[in-house]
Design an enzyme around this catalytic site. Sequence first.
Site, PDB file in Angstrom:
ATOM      1  N   LYS A   1     -13.339  -4.927  -7.289  1.00 47.37           N
ATOM      2  CA  LYS A   1     -14.653  -4.228  -7.387  1.00 47.37           C
ATOM      3  C   LYS A   1     -14.275  -2.845  -6.598  1.00 47.37           C
ATOM      4  O   LYS A   1     -14.828  -1.830  -6.820  1.00 47.37           O
ATOM      5  CB  LYS A   1     -15.525  -4.911  -6.758  1.00 47.37           C
ATOM      6  CG  LYS A   1     -16.066  -6.080  -7.585  1.00 47.37           C
ATOM      7  CD  LYS A   1     -17.355  -6.701  -7.198  1.00 47.37           C
ATOM      8  CE  LYS A   1     -17.778  -7.766  -8.032  1.00 47.37           C
ATOM      9  NZ  LYS A   1     -18.707  -8.862  -7.722  1.00 47.37           N
ATOM     10  N   GLY A   2     -13.700  -2.942  -5.492  1.00 50.18           N
ATOM     11  CA  GLY A   2     -13.083  -1.660  -4.499  1.00 50.18           C
ATOM     12  C   GLY A   2     -13.695  -2.008  -3.189  1.00 50.18           C
ATOM     13  O   GLY A   2     -14.665  -2.554  -2.992  1.00 50.18           O
TER      14      GLY A   2
ATOM     15  N   ARG B   1     -12.980  -7.045   4.945  1.00 53.18           N
ATOM     16  CA  ARG B   1     -13.539  -8.264   4.614  1.00 53.18           C
ATOM     17  C   ARG B   1     -14.846  -8.789   5.233  1.00 53.18           C
ATOM     18  O   ARG B   1     -15.611  -9.099   4.292  1.00 53.18           O
ATOM     19  CB  ARG B   1     -12.340  -9.391   4.944  1.00 53.18           C
ATOM     20  CG  ARG B   1     -11.037  -9.161   4.587  1.00 53.18           C
ATOM     21  CD  ARG B   1     -10.841  -9.679   3.003  1.00 53.18           C
ATOM     22  NE  ARG B   1     -11.119  -8.501   2.107  1.00 53.18           N
ATOM     23  CZ  ARG B   1     -10.489  -7.257   1.739  1.00 53.18           C
ATOM     24  NH1 ARG B   1      -9.209  -7.226   2.597  1.00 53.18           N
ATOM     25  NH2 ARG B   1     -10.793  -6.604   1.202  1.00 53.18           N
TER      26      ARG B   1
ATOM     27  N   LYS C   1       0.994  -1.198  -0.013  1.00 55.30           N
ATOM     28  CA  LYS C   1       0.186  -0.110  -0.024  1.00 55.30           C
ATOM     29  C   LYS C   1       0.915   1.339   0.148  1.00 55.30           C
ATOM     30  O   LYS C   1       1.705   1.437   0.900  1.00 55.30           O
ATOM     31  CB  LYS C   1      -0.871   0.054   1.108  1.00 55.30           C
ATOM     32  CG  LYS C   1      -1.820  -1.013   1.130  1.00 55.30           C
ATOM     33  CD  LYS C   1      -3.120  -0.540   2.438  1.00 55.30           C
ATOM     34  CE  LYS C   1      -3.971  -1.732   2.478  1.00 55.30           C
ATOM     35  NZ  LYS C   1      -4.216  -2.789   1.431  1.00 55.30           N
TER      36      LYS C   1
ATOM     37  N   ARG D   1      -4.212  -5.073 -11.721  1.00 56.03           N
ATOM     38  CA  ARG D   1      -5.308  -5.923 -11.127  1.00 56.03           C
ATOM     39  C   ARG D   1      -6.615  -5.208 -10.887  1.00 56.03           C
ATOM     40  O   ARG D   1      -6.618  -3.986 -10.289  1.00 56.03           O
ATOM     41  CB  ARG D   1      -4.805  -6.045  -9.849  1.00 56.03           C
ATOM     42  CG  ARG D   1      -5.500  -6.948  -8.634  1.00 56.03           C
ATOM     43  CD  ARG D   1      -5.288  -6.485  -7.110  1.00 56.03           C
ATOM     44  NE  ARG D   1      -4.020  -6.829  -7.122  1.00 56.03           N
ATOM     45  CZ  ARG D   1      -3.246  -6.323  -5.648  1.00 56.03           C
ATOM     46  NH1 ARG D   1      -3.752  -5.284  -5.143  1.00 56.03           N
ATOM     47  NH2 ARG D   1      -1.995  -6.866  -5.229  1.00 56.03           N
TER      48      ARG D   1
ATOM     49  N   GLN E   1     -10.118   0.181  -9.270  1.00 52.86           N
ATOM     50  CA  GLN E   1     -11.355  -0.323  -8.799  1.00 52.86           C
ATOM     51  C   GLN E   1     -12.439  -0.163  -9.601  1.00 52.86           C
ATOM     52  O   GLN E   1     -12.804   1.069  -9.999  1.00 52.86           O
ATOM     53  CB  GLN E   1     -11.649   0.411  -7.487  1.00 52.86           C
ATOM     54  CG  GLN E   1     -10.387   0.206  -6.383  1.00 52.86           C
ATOM     55  CD  GLN E   1     -10.162   1.468  -5.517  1.00 52.86           C
ATOM     56  OE1 GLN E   1     -10.379   2.566  -5.685  1.00 52.86           O
ATOM     57  NE2 GLN E   1      -9.709   0.980  -4.248  1.00 52.86           N
TER      58      GLN E   1
ATOM     59  N   ASP F   1      -1.030  -1.648  -4.291  1.00 49.24           N
ATOM     60  CA  ASP F   1      -2.702  -1.534  -3.812  1.00 49.24           C
ATOM     61  C   ASP F   1      -3.187  -0.280  -4.215  1.00 49.24           C
ATOM     62  O   ASP F   1      -2.465   0.725  -4.023  1.00 49.24           O
ATOM     63  CB  ASP F   1      -2.638  -2.047  -2.397  1.00 49.24           C
ATOM     64  CG  ASP F   1      -2.387  -3.307  -1.997  1.00 49.24           C
ATOM     65  OD1 ASP F   1      -2.265  -4.047  -2.896  1.00 49.24           O
ATOM     66  OD2 ASP F   1      -2.547  -3.640  -0.682  1.00 49.24           O
ATOM     67  N   MET F   2      -4.522  -0.262  -4.402  1.00 49.10           N
ATOM     68  CA  MET F   2      -5.327   0.994  -4.326  1.00 49.10           C
ATOM     69  C   MET F   2      -6.100   1.162  -3.130  1.00 49.10           C
ATOM     70  O   MET F   2      -6.636   0.417  -2.650  1.00 49.10           O
ATOM     71  CB  MET F   2      -6.356   1.163  -5.583  1.00 49.10           C
ATOM     72  CG  MET F   2      -6.804   2.250  -5.641  1.00 49.10           C
ATOM     73  SD  MET F   2      -5.387   3.713  -6.268  1.00 49.10           S
ATOM     74  CE  MET F   2      -5.050   3.517  -8.050  1.00 49.10           C
TER      75      MET F   2
ATOM     76  N   THR G   1     -11.311 -11.336  -8.387  1.00 57.66           N
ATOM     77  CA  THR G   1     -12.547 -11.263  -8.034  1.00 57.66           C
ATOM     78  C   THR G   1     -13.001 -12.766  -7.243  1.00 57.66           C
ATOM     79  O   THR G   1     -12.165 -13.633  -7.897  1.00 57.66           O
ATOM     80  CB  THR G   1     -13.492 -10.819  -8.798  1.00 57.66           C
ATOM     81  OG1 THR G   1     -15.054 -10.874  -8.196  1.00 57.66           O
ATOM     82  CG2 THR G   1     -13.519 -11.684  -9.999  1.00 57.66           C
TER      83      THR G   1
HETATM   84  C1  LIG Z   1      -6.293 -10.321  -4.880  1.00 53.22           C
HETATM   85  C2  LIG Z   1      -6.847  -9.057  -4.633  1.00 53.22           C
HETATM   86  C3  LIG Z   1      -6.286  -8.099  -4.496  1.00 53.22           C
HETATM   87  C4  LIG Z   1      -7.168  -6.846  -3.935  1.00 53.22           C
HETATM   88  N1  LIG Z   1      -6.590  -5.567  -3.795  1.00 53.22           N
HETATM   89  C5  LIG Z   1      -7.461  -4.686  -3.517  1.00 53.22           C
HETATM   90  C6  LIG Z   1      -6.869  -3.255  -3.431  1.00 53.22           C
HETATM   91  O1  LIG Z   1      -5.800  -3.105  -3.892  1.00 53.22           O
HETATM   92  N2  LIG Z   1      -7.781  -2.347  -3.124  1.00 53.22           N
HETATM   93  C7  LIG Z   1      -9.207  -2.465  -3.022  1.00 53.22           C
HETATM   94  O2  LIG Z   1      -9.775  -1.518  -2.800  1.00 53.22           O
HETATM   95  N3  LIG Z   1      -9.649  -3.832  -2.862  1.00 53.22           N
HETATM   96  C8  LIG Z   1      -9.019  -4.951  -3.054  1.00 53.22           C
HETATM   97  N4  LIG Z   1      -9.325  -5.986  -3.230  1.00 53.22           N
HETATM   98  C9  LIG Z   1     -10.812  -6.234  -2.592  1.00 53.22           C
HETATM   99  C10 LIG Z   1     -11.748  -6.118  -3.667  1.00 53.22           C
HETATM  100  O3  LIG Z   1     -11.726  -4.575  -3.856  1.00 53.22           O
HETATM  101  C11 LIG Z   1     -13.213  -6.540  -2.988  1.00 53.22           C
HETATM  102  O4  LIG Z   1     -13.495  -5.752  -2.048  1.00 53.22           O
HETATM  103  C12 LIG Z   1     -13.038  -8.116  -2.747  1.00 53.22           C
HETATM  104  O5  LIG Z   1     -12.538  -8.724  -3.650  1.00 53.22           O
HETATM  105  C13 LIG Z   1     -14.642  -8.688  -2.857  1.00 53.22           C
HETATM  106  O6  LIG Z   1     -15.237  -8.268  -4.144  1.00 53.22           O
HETATM  107  P1  LIG Z   1     -15.467  -9.632  -5.111  1.00 53.22           P
HETATM  108  O7  LIG Z   1     -14.900  -9.218  -6.486  1.00 53.22           O
HETATM  109  O8  LIG Z   1     -14.886 -11.025  -4.606  1.00 53.22           O
HETATM  110  O9  LIG Z   1     -17.200  -9.730  -5.182  1.00 53.22           O
HETATM  111  P2  LIG Z   1     -18.306  -9.905  -4.109  1.00 53.22           P
HETATM  112  O10 LIG Z   1     -19.289  -9.617  -5.047  1.00 53.22           O
HETATM  113  O11 LIG Z   1     -18.027  -9.078  -3.102  1.00 53.22           O
HETATM  114  O12 LIG Z   1     -18.050 -11.383  -3.799  1.00 53.22           O
HETATM  115  C14 LIG Z   1     -18.359 -12.376  -4.586  1.00 53.22           C
HETATM  116  C15 LIG Z   1     -18.871 -13.489  -3.827  1.00 53.22           C
HETATM  117  O13 LIG Z   1     -17.412 -13.877  -3.328  1.00 53.22           O
HETATM  118  C16 LIG Z   1     -17.554 -14.296  -1.890  1.00 53.22           C
HETATM  119  N5  LIG Z   1     -16.695 -13.274  -1.004  1.00 53.22           N
HETATM  120  C17 LIG Z   1     -16.239 -12.111  -1.399  1.00 53.22           C
HETATM  121  N6  LIG Z   1     -15.716 -11.578  -0.332  1.00 53.22           N
HETATM  122  C18 LIG Z   1     -16.029 -12.314   0.789  1.00 53.22           C
HETATM  123  C19 LIG Z   1     -15.634 -12.304   2.195  1.00 53.22           C
HETATM  124  N7  LIG Z   1     -14.725 -11.269   2.615  1.00 53.22           N
HETATM  125  N8  LIG Z   1     -15.796 -13.399   2.970  1.00 53.22           N
HETATM  126  C20 LIG Z   1     -16.703 -14.483   2.630  1.00 53.22           C
HETATM  127  N9  LIG Z   1     -17.105 -14.418   1.073  1.00 53.22           N
HETATM  128  C21 LIG Z   1     -16.739 -13.438   0.401  1.00 53.22           C
HETATM  129  C22 LIG Z   1     -19.021 -14.311  -1.431  1.00 53.22           C
HETATM  130  O14 LIG Z   1     -19.612 -15.665  -1.744  1.00 53.22           O
HETATM  131  C23 LIG Z   1     -19.663 -13.379  -2.642  1.00 53.22           C
HETATM  132  O15 LIG Z   1     -20.903 -13.690  -2.942  1.00 53.22           O
HETATM  133  C24 LIG Z   1      -8.475  -7.189  -3.640  1.00 53.22           C
HETATM  134  C25 LIG Z   1      -9.231  -8.304  -3.808  1.00 53.22           C
HETATM  135  C26 LIG Z   1      -8.249  -9.400  -4.410  1.00 53.22           C
HETATM  136  C27 LIG Z   1      -9.129 -10.690  -4.792  1.00 53.22           C
END
Ligand SMILES: Cc1cc2nc3c(=O)[nH]c(=O)nc-3n(C[C@H](O)[C@H](O)[C@H](O)COP(=O)(O)OP(=O)(O)OC[C@H]3O[C@@H](n4cnc5c(N)ncnc54)[C@H](O)[C@@H]3O)c2cc1C
Length: 311
Positions: free
Chosen positions: A185-186, A292, A98, A182, A161, A132-133, A229
């Site tokens: 969603k954010g 999370r 970060k 990368r 994001q 990271d963002m 994701t």
């Molecule tokens: C490798 C990686 C790096 C990342 N880096 C950043 C970053 O630099 N900046 C930033 O803003 N965000 C970052 N994120 C987080 C991202 O922005 C999302 O908040 C996170 O990934 C949840 O979104 P999703 O795309 O999984 O979709 P969602 O729609 O949130 O989740 C899809 C499904 O996955 C499962 N799921 C998701 N999250 C959880 C959880 N916490 N606990 C249990 N089940 C879950 C659930 O079944 C959910 O229905 C990162 C994520 C990943 C995978």
Amino acid sequence: MSVARKFLLAMSTNAWLRERATRTAFVHRSVSAFMPGERLEDAMAASAAQQQLGIGTIFTKLGENLTRVEDAEEVTRHYLDVMDRAQTAGLRAQISVKPTQLGLDLDNECCYWNLQRLVDRAAERNTFVWIDMESSPYVDPTLDLFRRTRTRSPLVGIALQAYLVRTAQDIETLIPLGSAIRLVKGAYLEPTSVAYPKKADVDENFYKLGVRLLAKDAQQAGCLLHIATHDIALADRLSAFITEQNVPPSSYEFAMLYGIQRGQQLRLARAGQRLRVLISYGEYWFPWYMRRLAERPANVGFVLKNMVSGG
Ligand SMILES: Cc1cc2nc3c(=O)[nH]c(=O)nc-3n(C[C@H](O)[C@H](O)[C@H](O)COP(=O)(O)OP(=O)(O)OC[C@H]3O[C@@H](n4cnc5c(N)ncnc54)[C@H](O)[C@@H]3O)c2cc1C
């Protein structure tokens, strides 16, 4: 955005709660679902185990918004050591940092040079550094940091994001640089003036941005897309596009977080897809853990009740 999600994201920056929660055994146990342990050794053991299954690693030490330049120096030295140790251990591992952990809030130049030290070491250790963002006020300085670094080295990538309206424009400026992006969603609490408030719109934007980054001109420029994701439907939709358009495997990888959608992680690895799982470790896990939980507010009532009662 749901009320529960907003509430959790607001709590993620509450110092009183952080202080109290991190002393609570119950919360400690809940956190372990998302991180193998607080020590680098715990993360390295988890990395070795997933490597056996064909899954690569991205290490990240939890921490953000550092307030002392000395601490940013310590974090930088820590990551230099991580790259050395990962190579010695034969781990297929990258790192993710970060900007505010490298001192962005304190001194832009200091943060920039800390990052250059990491990228230079990545070249020596045959690895890669992700940026990271963080929340939206950091987007411009983080993009600057990335662009400056990218002109020195190809061994750097940046998270973008899909919930931010501006990201489509940002991507257009990054494609000609052959950027590694990368796409996520954010994870932060953002006002509707900058972010799509509806999840369906964020999901659709993620798909569109993913498709854009897989287009021929992006491929030719040397871009790499990390489809970061746990949303299986979304990942499948992008996979269908990849198959349809014959996108070469060198143009994309999947990325997920440790402990989330493990079944999907194994499916991707078994199918021979390139997958990296980000493993977090360190003591400063509270804000990250709350983000999370905010991603899945359904199971949070129980945790909160135990936090407040000190259970
Ligand atoms: C490798 C990686 C790096 C990342 N880096 C950043 C970053 O630099 N900046 C930033 O803003 N965000 C970052 N994120 C987080 C991202 O922005 C999302 O908040 C996170 O990934 C949840 O979104 P999703 O795309 O999984 O979709 P969602 O729609 O949130 O989740 C899809 C499904 O996955 C499962 N799921 C998701 N999250 C959880 C959880 N916490 N606990 C249990 N089940 C879950 C659930 O079944 C959910 O229905 C990162 C994520 C990943 C995978």
